[in-house]
Write an enzyme that holds these catalytic residues in place. Structure first.
Site, PDB file in Angstrom:
ATOM      1  N   LYS A  22      38.135  34.833  34.198  1.00 42.62           N
ATOM      2  CA  LYS A  22      37.106  34.268  34.435  1.00 42.62           C
ATOM      3  C   LYS A  22      35.828  34.930  33.791  1.00 42.62           C
ATOM      4  CE  LYS A  22      33.603  33.426  38.028  1.00 42.62           C
ATOM      5  NZ  LYS A  22      32.756  34.389  37.609  1.00 42.62           N
ATOM      6  N   ASN A  23      35.706  36.146  33.761  1.00 42.65           N
ATOM      7  CA  ASN A  23      34.622  36.754  33.557  1.00 42.65           C
ATOM      8  C   ASN A  23      34.505  37.029  31.982  1.00 42.65           C
ATOM      9  OD1 ASN A  23      33.281  37.026  35.861  1.00 42.65           O
ATOM     10  ND2 ASN A  23      34.265  39.033  36.205  1.00 42.65           N
ATOM     11  N   ARG A  94      25.669  31.537  37.582  1.00 45.08           N
ATOM     12  CA  ARG A  94      25.106  32.650  37.181  1.00 45.08           C
ATOM     13  C   ARG A  94      25.254  32.769  35.828  1.00 45.08           C
ATOM     14  NH1 ARG A  94      20.298  35.861  38.219  1.00 45.08           N
ATOM     15  NH2 ARG A  94      20.831  34.885  40.198  1.00 45.08           N
ATOM     16  N   CYS A 118      26.977  32.960  43.320  1.00 42.54           N
ATOM     17  CA  CYS A 118      27.243  33.650  44.526  1.00 42.54           C
ATOM     18  C   CYS A 118      25.971  34.176  44.875  1.00 42.54           C
ATOM     19  CB  CYS A 118      28.334  34.433  44.425  1.00 42.54           C
ATOM     20  SG  CYS A 118      29.932  33.421  44.363  1.00 42.54           S
ATOM     21  N   ARG A 123      20.571  39.509  40.836  1.00 47.96           N
ATOM     22  CA  ARG A 123      21.076  39.754  39.612  1.00 47.96           C
ATOM     23  C   ARG A 123      19.997  39.498  38.511  1.00 47.96           C
ATOM     24  NH1 ARG A 123      26.902  37.359  39.921  1.00 47.96           N
ATOM     25  NH2 ARG A 123      26.059  35.915  41.347  1.00 47.96           N
ATOM     26  N   PRO A 124      19.083  40.052  38.274  1.00 49.33           N
ATOM     27  CA  PRO A 124      17.963  39.566  37.649  1.00 49.33           C
ATOM     28  C   PRO A 124      18.339  39.516  36.283  1.00 49.33           C
ATOM     29  CG  PRO A 124      17.506  42.211  38.170  1.00 49.33           C
ATOM     30  CD  PRO A 124      18.943  41.477  38.985  1.00 49.33           C
ATOM     31  N   ILE A 125      17.443  38.490  35.510  1.00 48.04           N
ATOM     32  CA  ILE A 125      17.586  38.463  33.967  1.00 48.04           C
ATOM     33  C   ILE A 125      16.804  39.340  33.345  1.00 48.04           C
ATOM     34  CG2 ILE A 125      18.467  36.016  34.486  1.00 48.04           C
ATOM     35  CD1 ILE A 125      15.835  35.037  33.630  1.00 48.04           C
ATOM     36  N   LEU A 127      16.776  42.137  32.193  1.00 45.61           N
ATOM     37  CA  LEU A 127      17.360  43.063  31.054  1.00 45.61           C
ATOM     38  C   LEU A 127      17.595  42.002  30.030  1.00 45.61           C
ATOM     39  CD1 LEU A 127      19.702  45.344  32.814  1.00 45.61           C
ATOM     40  CD2 LEU A 127      17.414  45.959  31.980  1.00 45.61           C
ATOM     41  N   ASP A 309      34.268  43.675  42.205  1.00 44.46           N
ATOM     42  CA  ASP A 309      34.644  42.189  42.396  1.00 44.46           C
ATOM     43  C   ASP A 309      36.078  42.434  43.299  1.00 44.46           C
ATOM     44  OD1 ASP A 309      32.861  40.968  41.103  1.00 44.46           O
ATOM     45  OD2 ASP A 309      33.939  40.648  39.483  1.00 44.46           O
ATOM     46  N   VAL A 331      26.530  48.437  43.281  1.00 48.04           N
ATOM     47  CA  VAL A 331      26.208  47.407  42.233  1.00 48.04           C
ATOM     48  C   VAL A 331      25.277  46.287  42.950  1.00 48.04           C
ATOM     49  CG1 VAL A 331      27.237  45.965  40.556  1.00 48.04           C
ATOM     50  CG2 VAL A 331      28.631  48.147  41.097  1.00 48.04           C
ATOM     51  N   ARG A 401      36.389  28.842  42.150  1.00 46.45           N
ATOM     52  CA  ARG A 401      35.046  29.404  41.086  1.00 46.45           C
ATOM     53  C   ARG A 401      36.087  30.370  40.154  1.00 46.45           C
ATOM     54  NH1 ARG A 401      30.834  32.102  42.578  1.00 46.45           N
ATOM     55  NH2 ARG A 401      30.223  31.823  40.240  1.00 46.45           N
TER      56      ARG A 401
END
Length: 421
Positions: A22-23, A94, A118, A123-125, A127, A309, A331, A401
């Site tokens: 998936k990732n 995300r 989720c 999980r800021p954007i 960066l 995960d 994390v 998902r």
């Protein structure tokens, strides 16, 4: 919403084939926006997240042909002239933010709502945006949207990531493929999915070097072309079945795996008392149902550390290990939402900051439980399979998902499951 009825039964045993990651498939689907030629992606898992990415690409003007029975999708972004992503799709996932790098590189503009996904923590954007800004993009954030402009094209830059973010590494890497000059990303993520994306980018004509190390160099090219690519196996799906074998006292062989990707989980399972061995076609995990599990301490870290995960699934295993185990999550700050549900099933867990202290108990009991996110849902399915009696899991859509054909795969291993509307 679908509910999953889980009736505890015999130890799980048999052979299961692991699907594509998936990732890995999500950024590679997004990367198809970088070229006007057809990209054919193989071993695409039939997941709701992949379906959302497919819808986003189509809304941008790309044409797609997804053959789910053959696990193949063809993407042609020749007519992908739109640069505004729809809120109703982006808010669901995300990873949708990964389209910004390709759009910015090829079209010079992107506008996207702040993404969803989720609720496991911030999980800021930032960066991602820091990297784009270093490459010359102008960024405006207002009314819940992010707009990025680079009408004169992106330029190569040296970018240091404050944290080895997988998403930021992928997004910046994709943007840099068509930038002028060389881009160097330092302190970048080293996950296998980064290497898979790099291999895909290089197959369509990019010049990406160093993926899998903490420094990636991308020499920008003028244009990219189409190609075929096969997605790597999903190491989290494989790890989930590995834990299922150990938890239920079963014997499961996973096919279509990469051994090196599973070393952190393998090491901890062996430490907990399971037997893990390579086979001719995959990986076998087994534990005698009468053999007690040993306590293990784990700490989640970026790859090659223990994967966040897999934290929830492994915690479920530790609830029936003899003694005290400690799980530390470094994390994501909200990745203990499964704990309350495990406690409903009889688990003895206490949270102290970013650590969970687990006192092993003789066994879990069936209960009505709810999945709050993808991996928490997987952990609760495993708990139901090991518990005494029947469990009813709501929120099953979270698992769709990230797990392809999970119910049928578990049934093939002997699980007694029923999916109800």
């Amino acid at each position: 919403m679908d509910k999953l009825i889980i009736r505890a039964g015999q130890p799980l045993s048999g052979v299961v084939k692991v699907d594509g990651a998936k990732n890995s498939v999500l950024p590679i689907m997004a990367a198809a926006l970088l070229t006007h030629e057809v990209c054919t992606i193989h071993d695409v898992p039939d997941l709701s997240d992949a379906a959302v990415m497919d819808e986003i690409l189509c809304c941008l003007g790309a044409s797609t042909a997804w053959n789910k029975s053959e696990r193949t999708i063809e993407i042609c972004a020749r007519n992908a002239n739109k640069t505004d992503a729809p809120y109703e799709l982006v808010s669901r996932m995300r990873a949708s933010f990964l389209i910004t790098g390709p759009l910015l590189a090829r079209r010079g503009y992107a506008s996207i709502p702040l993404p969803g996904g989720c609720a496991i923590g911030a999980r800021p954007i930032e960066l991602h945006l820091k990297g784009f800004a270093a490459m010359g993009a102008q960024i405006v954030k207002e009314h819940g949207f992010v707009s990025l402009h680079a009408q004169q094209g992106l330029v190569g830059a040296k970018i240091y990531l404050d944290f080895p973010s997988v998403g930021a590494t992928e997004n910046i890497m994709m943007a840099a493929t068509l930038a002028g000059g060389q881009t160097i990303i330092e302190n970048c993520a080293v996950e296998p999915e980064i290497v898979d994306l790099s291999n895909f980018l290089n197959s369509i004509g990019a010049d990406v070097r160093g993926a899998g190390t903490d420094t990636i160099r991308i020499n920008g090219v003028r244009e990219l072309h189409g190609a075929g690519h096969t997605i790597i196996p999903d190491r989290v799906e494989a790890g989930t079945f590995m834990v299922a074998a150990a938890l239920t006292g079963g014997d499961i062989t996973m096919e279509n795996i990469v051994w090196d990707h599973l070393k952190p989980v393998t090491a901890k399972l062996i430490e907990a008392g399971a037997v893990v061995e390579q086979t001719e076609h995959g990986l076998r995990v087994r534990r005698n149902a009468g053999q007690p599990l040993r306590t293990v301490d784990i700490k989640t870290l970026p790859y090659p550390g223990f994967p966040t995960d897999m934290q929830a699934q492994f915690m479920t295993l530790l609830t029936i290990a003899e003694g005290t185990s400690i799980v530390t999550e470094t994390v994501f700050e909200n990745r203990f939402m499964h704990v309350g549900e495990l406690k409903r099933m009889g688990a003895d867990i206490k949270i102290e900051g970013r650590s969970a202290i687990i006192e092993g108990s003789p066994g879990l009991m069936g209960a009505s439980i709810r999945a709050s996110d993808l991996r928490a849902g997987a952990a609760l399915v495993l708990a139901g399979l090991a518990a005494e009696g029947t469990s009813e899991l709501s929120g099953f859509y979270h698992l769709e998902r990230g797990y392809c054909d999970l119910v049928s795969k578990l049934r093939g291993l002997g699980a007694d499951l029923e999916l109800r509307p």
